[in-house]
Motif scaffolding. Structure first.
Motif, PDB file in Angstrom:
ATOM      1  N   ARG A 176     -24.038  12.363  -0.757  1.00 57.97           N
ATOM      2  CA  ARG A 176     -25.234  11.626  -1.172  1.00 57.97           C
ATOM      3  C   ARG A 176     -24.764  10.259  -1.666  1.00 57.97           C
ATOM      4  O   ARG A 176     -24.006  10.172  -2.633  1.00 57.97           O
ATOM      5  CB  ARG A 176     -25.995  12.355  -2.281  1.00 57.97           C
ATOM      6  CG  ARG A 176     -27.126  11.502  -2.869  1.00 57.97           C
ATOM      7  CD  ARG A 176     -27.914  12.222  -3.951  1.00 57.97           C
ATOM      8  NE  ARG A 176     -28.834  13.207  -3.371  1.00 57.97           N
ATOM      9  CZ  ARG A 176     -29.778  13.849  -4.078  1.00 57.97           C
ATOM     10  NH1 ARG A 176     -29.919  13.603  -5.372  1.00 57.97           N
ATOM     11  NH2 ARG A 176     -30.568  14.741  -3.491  1.00 57.97           N
ATOM     12  N   ARG A 191     -23.949   6.748   8.809  1.00 54.53           N
ATOM     13  CA  ARG A 191     -24.536   8.092   8.853  1.00 54.53           C
ATOM     14  C   ARG A 191     -24.699   8.553  10.297  1.00 54.53           C
ATOM     15  O   ARG A 191     -24.344   9.686  10.651  1.00 54.53           O
ATOM     16  CB  ARG A 191     -25.898   8.074   8.148  1.00 54.53           C
ATOM     17  CG  ARG A 191     -26.626   9.402   8.165  1.00 54.53           C
ATOM     18  CD  ARG A 191     -28.076   9.257   7.732  1.00 54.53           C
ATOM     19  NE  ARG A 191     -28.826   8.413   8.663  1.00 54.53           N
ATOM     20  CZ  ARG A 191     -30.075   7.985   8.468  1.00 54.53           C
ATOM     21  NH1 ARG A 191     -30.705   8.300   7.355  1.00 54.53           N
ATOM     22  NH2 ARG A 191     -30.678   7.222   9.360  1.00 54.53           N
ATOM     23  N   ASP A 229     -22.147  14.779   6.798  1.00 60.23           N
ATOM     24  CA  ASP A 229     -23.581  14.499   6.668  1.00 60.23           C
ATOM     25  C   ASP A 229     -23.803  13.574   5.481  1.00 60.23           C
ATOM     26  O   ASP A 229     -23.292  13.830   4.385  1.00 60.23           O
ATOM     27  CB  ASP A 229     -24.364  15.801   6.450  1.00 60.23           C
ATOM     28  CG  ASP A 229     -24.459  16.630   7.716  1.00 60.23           C
ATOM     29  OD1 ASP A 229     -24.797  16.057   8.764  1.00 60.23           O
ATOM     30  OD2 ASP A 229     -24.166  17.836   7.658  1.00 60.23           O
ATOM     31  N   GLU A 255     -26.671  11.421   3.094  1.00 57.60           N
ATOM     32  CA  GLU A 255     -28.056  11.073   2.790  1.00 57.60           C
ATOM     33  C   GLU A 255     -28.071   9.862   1.872  1.00 57.60           C
ATOM     34  O   GLU A 255     -27.134   9.653   1.092  1.00 57.60           O
ATOM     35  CB  GLU A 255     -28.839  12.259   2.200  1.00 57.60           C
ATOM     36  CG  GLU A 255     -28.444  12.689   0.828  1.00 57.60           C
ATOM     37  CD  GLU A 255     -29.377  13.786   0.274  1.00 57.60           C
ATOM     38  OE1 GLU A 255     -30.033  14.486   1.067  1.00 57.60           O
ATOM     39  OE2 GLU A 255     -29.427  13.930  -0.961  1.00 57.60           O
ATOM     40  N   GLY A 277     -36.222   4.882   5.963  1.00 58.20           N
ATOM     41  CA  GLY A 277     -35.693   6.230   6.135  1.00 58.20           C
ATOM     42  C   GLY A 277     -34.766   6.730   5.046  1.00 58.20           C
ATOM     43  O   GLY A 277     -34.127   7.774   5.223  1.00 58.20           O
ATOM     44  N   CYS A 278     -34.678   6.022   3.928  1.00 59.74           N
ATOM     45  CA  CYS A 278     -33.877   6.581   2.822  1.00 59.74           C
ATOM     46  C   CYS A 278     -34.511   7.910   2.404  1.00 59.74           C
ATOM     47  O   CYS A 278     -35.732   8.037   2.349  1.00 59.74           O
ATOM     48  CB  CYS A 278     -33.856   5.614   1.637  1.00 59.74           C
ATOM     49  SG  CYS A 278     -32.730   4.223   1.890  1.00 59.74           S
ATOM     50  N   GLU A 279     -33.642   8.875   2.079  1.00 59.71           N
ATOM     51  CA  GLU A 279     -34.149  10.220   1.788  1.00 59.71           C
ATOM     52  C   GLU A 279     -34.533  10.407   0.326  1.00 59.71           C
ATOM     53  O   GLU A 279     -35.216  11.372  -0.019  1.00 59.71           O
ATOM     54  CB  GLU A 279     -33.090  11.276   2.153  1.00 59.71           C
ATOM     55  CG  GLU A 279     -32.903  11.483   3.645  1.00 59.71           C
ATOM     56  CD  GLU A 279     -31.788  10.657   4.237  1.00 59.71           C
ATOM     57  OE1 GLU A 279     -31.329   9.699   3.580  1.00 59.71           O
ATOM     58  OE2 GLU A 279     -31.368  10.967   5.368  1.00 59.71           O
ATOM     59  N   ILE A 280     -34.022   9.521  -0.549  1.00 55.97           N
ATOM     60  CA  ILE A 280     -34.196   9.724  -1.983  1.00 55.97           C
ATOM     61  C   ILE A 280     -34.540   8.375  -2.626  1.00 55.97           C
ATOM     62  O   ILE A 280     -34.004   7.343  -2.233  1.00 55.97           O
ATOM     63  CB  ILE A 280     -32.877  10.225  -2.643  1.00 55.97           C
ATOM     64  CG1 ILE A 280     -32.180  11.298  -1.787  1.00 55.97           C
ATOM     65  CG2 ILE A 280     -33.105  10.685  -4.079  1.00 55.97           C
ATOM     66  CD1 ILE A 280     -32.714  12.674  -1.899  1.00 55.97           C
ATOM     67  N   CYS A 293     -41.771   7.958  -5.151  1.00 55.08           N
ATOM     68  CA  CYS A 293     -41.573   9.367  -4.795  1.00 55.08           C
ATOM     69  C   CYS A 293     -42.876   9.975  -4.271  1.00 55.08           C
ATOM     70  O   CYS A 293     -42.890  10.692  -3.266  1.00 55.08           O
ATOM     71  CB  CYS A 293     -41.085  10.173  -5.992  1.00 55.08           C
ATOM     72  SG  CYS A 293     -39.434   9.720  -6.560  1.00 55.08           S
ATOM     73  N   TYR A 338     -43.899   8.522  -0.764  1.00 56.23           N
ATOM     74  CA  TYR A 338     -43.107   8.948   0.396  1.00 56.23           C
ATOM     75  C   TYR A 338     -42.790  10.446   0.389  1.00 56.23           C
ATOM     76  O   TYR A 338     -42.101  10.936   1.282  1.00 56.23           O
ATOM     77  CB  TYR A 338     -41.833   8.103   0.506  1.00 56.23           C
ATOM     78  CG  TYR A 338     -42.180   6.661   0.851  1.00 56.23           C
ATOM     79  CD1 TYR A 338     -42.474   6.309   2.168  1.00 56.23           C
ATOM     80  CD2 TYR A 338     -42.283   5.698  -0.141  1.00 56.23           C
ATOM     81  CE1 TYR A 338     -42.852   5.005   2.487  1.00 56.23           C
ATOM     82  CE2 TYR A 338     -42.658   4.397   0.165  1.00 56.23           C
ATOM     83  CZ  TYR A 338     -42.941   4.056   1.482  1.00 56.23           C
ATOM     84  OH  TYR A 338     -43.333   2.789   1.799  1.00 56.23           O
ATOM     85  N   LYS A 387     -40.735  12.044  -1.558  1.00 54.92           N
ATOM     86  CA  LYS A 387     -39.282  12.176  -1.615  1.00 54.92           C
ATOM     87  C   LYS A 387     -38.812  12.458  -3.050  1.00 54.92           C
ATOM     88  O   LYS A 387     -39.510  12.139  -4.016  1.00 54.92           O
ATOM     89  CB  LYS A 387     -38.630  10.876  -1.132  1.00 54.92           C
ATOM     90  CG  LYS A 387     -38.904  10.555   0.341  1.00 54.92           C
ATOM     91  CD  LYS A 387     -38.238  11.553   1.278  1.00 54.92           C
ATOM     92  CE  LYS A 387     -38.396  11.120   2.737  1.00 54.92           C
ATOM     93  NZ  LYS A 387     -37.874  12.143   3.662  1.00 54.92           N
ATOM     94  N   LYS A 398     -37.184  18.482  -7.822  1.00 56.97           N
ATOM     95  CA  LYS A 398     -37.067  17.287  -6.979  1.00 56.97           C
ATOM     96  C   LYS A 398     -36.516  16.073  -7.744  1.00 56.97           C
ATOM     97  O   LYS A 398     -36.608  14.941  -7.255  1.00 56.97           O
ATOM     98  CB  LYS A 398     -38.450  16.922  -6.401  1.00 56.97           C
ATOM     99  CG  LYS A 398     -39.050  17.994  -5.498  1.00 56.97           C
ATOM    100  CD  LYS A 398     -38.233  18.166  -4.211  1.00 56.97           C
ATOM    101  CE  LYS A 398     -38.744  19.335  -3.370  1.00 56.97           C
ATOM    102  NZ  LYS A 398     -37.828  19.614  -2.235  1.00 56.97           N
TER     103      LYS A 398
END
Lengths: 399, 399
Positions: free
Chosen positions: B117, B138, B146, B148, B174-177, B201, B204, B206, B238
C-alpha cells in the motif's frame, strides 16, 4: 600476529582516495600513489570507504547462544525472571563460555569489530567459569580482535553472599574492569553496592563500568551516588555508566544537571539506543563533551533473540533512536560506534592516522551515512595490518 | 501471469514439512508427498520455512531516492521543513515517480513483499505526477507485486488551495484509498480536514488511511474526531490510522478508551514501530481485537536516509520497540507484517491455505522467531505461483 600491507585506493572516512602503507601492523604512511615496498602484499581498495575498526563497547560474550540450536524463549517479564532463568539454565543449555565467546567474537570480527568490551558473569553458581572462558577466547583470538573483560555481578553483588569475594577473585585473575548492576533495583542497597564496587576499583586500580537500567528519579539518584564517589575518589575518566535509561527522562530539570556533572567528571555513557525504553540523548551528551559509546548488549541469549554483532547496524539504531536524519548526524552515530568506543576503552593507538594500529574496515558506499544505512555485507576487515575477514568469511573457524 | 509449481519439502510457518501444489497461481493442495503432475515444475524447498508474502502496508513509492546518487541531507528539524524541502526539491533531484516506484517495488519484492500500500503525494506543485507514475509501476510490475494507491495530501489539504480538487481527480483516476494528514498539526483545521477526506470517501465509496503524527492529547483529539465520523458514516472496517503516536502515550486514561473505540469500530492501526517517538502498543492493540499492520514508511528519501524495504527487518523493529522477547511475541510481530497487512488491505485470497493465492516467501531458519531476527538474504519469493526472486536476484530489472 602483525603484518605489512599496501592498501591502494581507499577513501578514509569517505574522503579523498589515497593509499595506506601498513608496516608491522601499524599505519606507516597515508598518501597518494605509494609504491609497494619489496615483499609487501598489495590490496586493491577499489575506491571504497575505510573507517577505523568498529568498537563493540558493551556485550556479554560468555552467554550468547550463537551457533546453538534455537532457544525457544518463554521467560517471564521481570528483570529478575531473566536473571534467575539464565543462571538456572546455563549448564543445562550447555552455554559453555569459552566456545560461545569464540563464536560471537568471530561473528563480531566478520562484521568489522576490532575491539570488544565484554561484561562477564560472576556468580556463586558458576564462579569464574565465564571469566576463564572469555579469557581463553581473548588469548586464542587475539589475531582477529582485542577483548577486555568486565567482572560483572549479573545476579547481584550483595543479595547473593559470596559474590563479592568472587568479584575479588575475578579482578585478581586479570579482569580489566570492575562491573556493577542496578544498586537500587537489584541489590536494594545502593550505598552498599556502590561502596563495594568502588572499593574494588581502588584496590585493583581499575576503572568501573556499571549497568544502570533504573529509570527516572531512581536512576538519577543512583547516578548521583556514582558521581559523588567518582569525585571523592578522583576517578575522573575512569567510570562508565551503561544503559543510563534515566538520562532519557523527558524532564530537563532531572537530566541536565546530571549531564553537566558527567561532563565535568568525564564519566562516559554507553547506550545500545534501545527502542523499547527511555535512552540517553546522544547528540546532547556529545555536545556537552561526554564520551559516548555503544554496544550490542546480549546477542541471541536467554534474555532475548536479537542481535548479529553488527556495530554498523548499531550505528543505524543510534541514528533511528535519536531521530538522526542529516548526514552530519549519521556521522555522530558512526563515531559513537568507532571513536567513542575507543575513547571509553582507552585504546591509545586507535584511529586512521600514521602511527596508529592498522585496525579498520573497508566497505562500499559513497558517504559515511550511506555506509551506515546500507550495512553492506561486502566488508573487508583489517586487524593489525592483516585481512582477517572478507565478504563474511573469517580467517578463523568457529568452534 | 500465474503459474503452476510443485514446492517440495517446506515448513509452513515453521511447522511440519509438507509439499505445496500450486495450480494457476493458487494453492491447490498442501499435503505430504504430493506427486508432480505432468508438466509442472518442481522446486526443492530444502525443509525451509514458508510464510505468506510480506505486506508493506505503508510506504511512499513515489518519492524514494533508491538507485540515485547519494542525497546529502541537510534539512531542518521541523515537519514542515521536510515537507517544503521535498516539494521544492523533487524535480531538481529528478525524483521521477514511475522510475523510483519501480526501483523500490523491485527491492521490496526481493525482500519478500508481495503486496504494497503506497501513499502517493498529491499537491499543487506536481499535480498527479506521482499518482500517474505509481500507477504505471502498478501496471508494469503486476507480475511481482500488487500495489494499491492512497491519494495523499502530503503538503496539506486546506492550507494549499487547489489540493482538494486534485485529490478528487486522484480518486477519479483510480486511487483505491483516500489519504489524510495531521488535521490539527498541518492543516490547522481538524474539522475542515476530516470533513473533507471523509466526504471523498463517501463520494467514491473508498476507505480512508490517514497519517496521524500528532502526539498526546492533540493526537487523541484528532483520533476522537476520526472515531466520531467513522461511526456516523458507518465506515466500520474502512478506516486506518497510520502512525498514531498518541496511542503510545503512557497515560492509560488517555489511551485505553481510544483503543476500546478503535476495536469497536474496527479502525485499523499502522505502526512503523519507530524508536524515536511514542508508538502504539502492538500487543495491547492486537489483544483488544484491533487490526494492526506495519510498513517501512519512506525509504531513502529527502526525509531520511533509512530503509531497505525489508518487512522482516520491520518485524524485528516491531519486536524491539514492543520489548517482544518470547517466541510467541515474535510471532505477533511477524503476523503484523504479514496477515495484519493483508487484513488492513482486505486481500481476500491471502494466506497459506488451499484456494489462496500462491504468494509467499521461503527462507531458512528453525523457527519463525529465528527467521525474524536473522533476516536471511537467502530468500525465495513466490508471487502467483511464480518464483520472482531468488537470493537477492529479481526476475525483473530495475530501470
Amino acid at each position: 600476529m602483525t603484518a605489512s600491507l599496501l592498501l591502494k585506493n581507499v577513501r578514509p572516512n569517505a574522503g579523498a582516495a589515497l593509499d595506506i602503507l601498513i608496516e608491522n601492523g601499524r599505519i606507516a604512511r597515508m598518501a597518494k600513489d605509494i609504491a609497494a615496498p619489496a615483499g609487501v602484499a598489495v590490496e586493491d581498495g577499489r575506491g571504497e570507504i575505510v573507517i577505523p575498526g568498529l568498537v563493540e563497547a558493551h556485550t556479554h560474550l560468555d552467554k550468547s547462544l550463537w551457533g546453538q540450536p534455537w532457544y525457544v524463549n518463554e521467560v517471564g517479564p521481570k528483570l529478575l525472571d531473566k536473571i534467575d532463568n539464565e543462571r538456572e539454565s546455563k549448564k543445562r543449555l550447555d552455554i559453555e563460555p569459552a566456545r560461545q565467546s569464540a563464536r560471537q567474537s568471530i561473528q563480531s570480527s566478520l562484521m568489522g569489530t576490532t575491539h570488544i568490551r565484554s561484561h562477564v558473569d560472576v556468580d556463586t553458581e558458576h564462579g569464574l567459569w565465564g571469566v576463564e572462558g572469555v579469557m581463553k577466547t581473548r588469548d586464542d583470538y587475539r589475531d582477529i580482535v582485542d577483548i577486555e573483560l568486565v567482572a560483572f555481578p549479573q545476579s547481584g553483588l550483595l543479595r547473593r553472599p559470596g559474590t563479592l569475594e568472587l568479584m575479588d577473585q575475578a579482578m585478581k585473575a586479570g579482569c580489566e574492569i570492575v562491573g556493577g548492576l542496578d544498586p537500587c533495583g537489584i541489590d536494594r542497597d545502593p550505598k552498599g553496592h556502590l561502596d563495594a564496587v568502588f572499593a574494588l576499583c581502588q584496590t585493583y586500580g581499575k576503572p568501573l563500568d556499571i549497568h544502570l537500567h533504573e529509570p527516572g528519579e531512581m536512576g538519577a539518584f543512583s547516578t548521583e551516588l556514582i558521581i559523588e564517589r567518582t569525585r571523592a575518589l578522583g576517578m575522573q575518566g575512569k567510570v562508565t555508566i551503561s544503559h543510563a535509561f534515566c538520562l532519557g527522562s523527558p524532564d530537563p530539570a532531572l537530566v541536565d544537571p546530571l549531564i553537566a556533572q558527567l561532563a565535568g567528571l568525564d564519566i562516559a555513557i554507553m547506550t545500545t539506543a534501545p527502542s523499547r525504553s527511555a535512552a540517553p540523548p546522544v547528540k546532547k551528551l556529545v555536545e556537552a563533551g561526554v564520551r559516548v559509546c555503544s554496544g550490542s548488549d546480549g546477542i541471541r541469549d536467554t534474555w532475548g533473540p536479537y542481535g548479529n554483532a553488527d556495530m554498523l547496524e548499531r550505528a543505524m539504531f543510534v541514528g533511528l533512536r535519536n531521530n538522526f536524519r542529516r548526514d552530519d548526524e549519521l556521522r555522530i552515530a558512526l563515531d559513537v560506534c568507532t571513536l567513542g568506543g575507543a575513547q571509553v576503552m582507552e585504546i591509545a593507538d586507535y584511529g586512521l592516522a600514521e602511527g596508529k594500529a592498522a585496525d579498520f574496515v573497508i566497505l562500499p558506499g559513497e558517504t559515511l551515512a550511506e555506509a551506515v544505512v546500507t550495512r553492506s555485507p561486502k566488508r573487508r576487515v583489517v586487524k593489525r595490518g592483516k585481512i582477517v575477514a572478507r565478504d563474511g568469511v573469517s580467517v578463523r573457524t568457529a568452534p
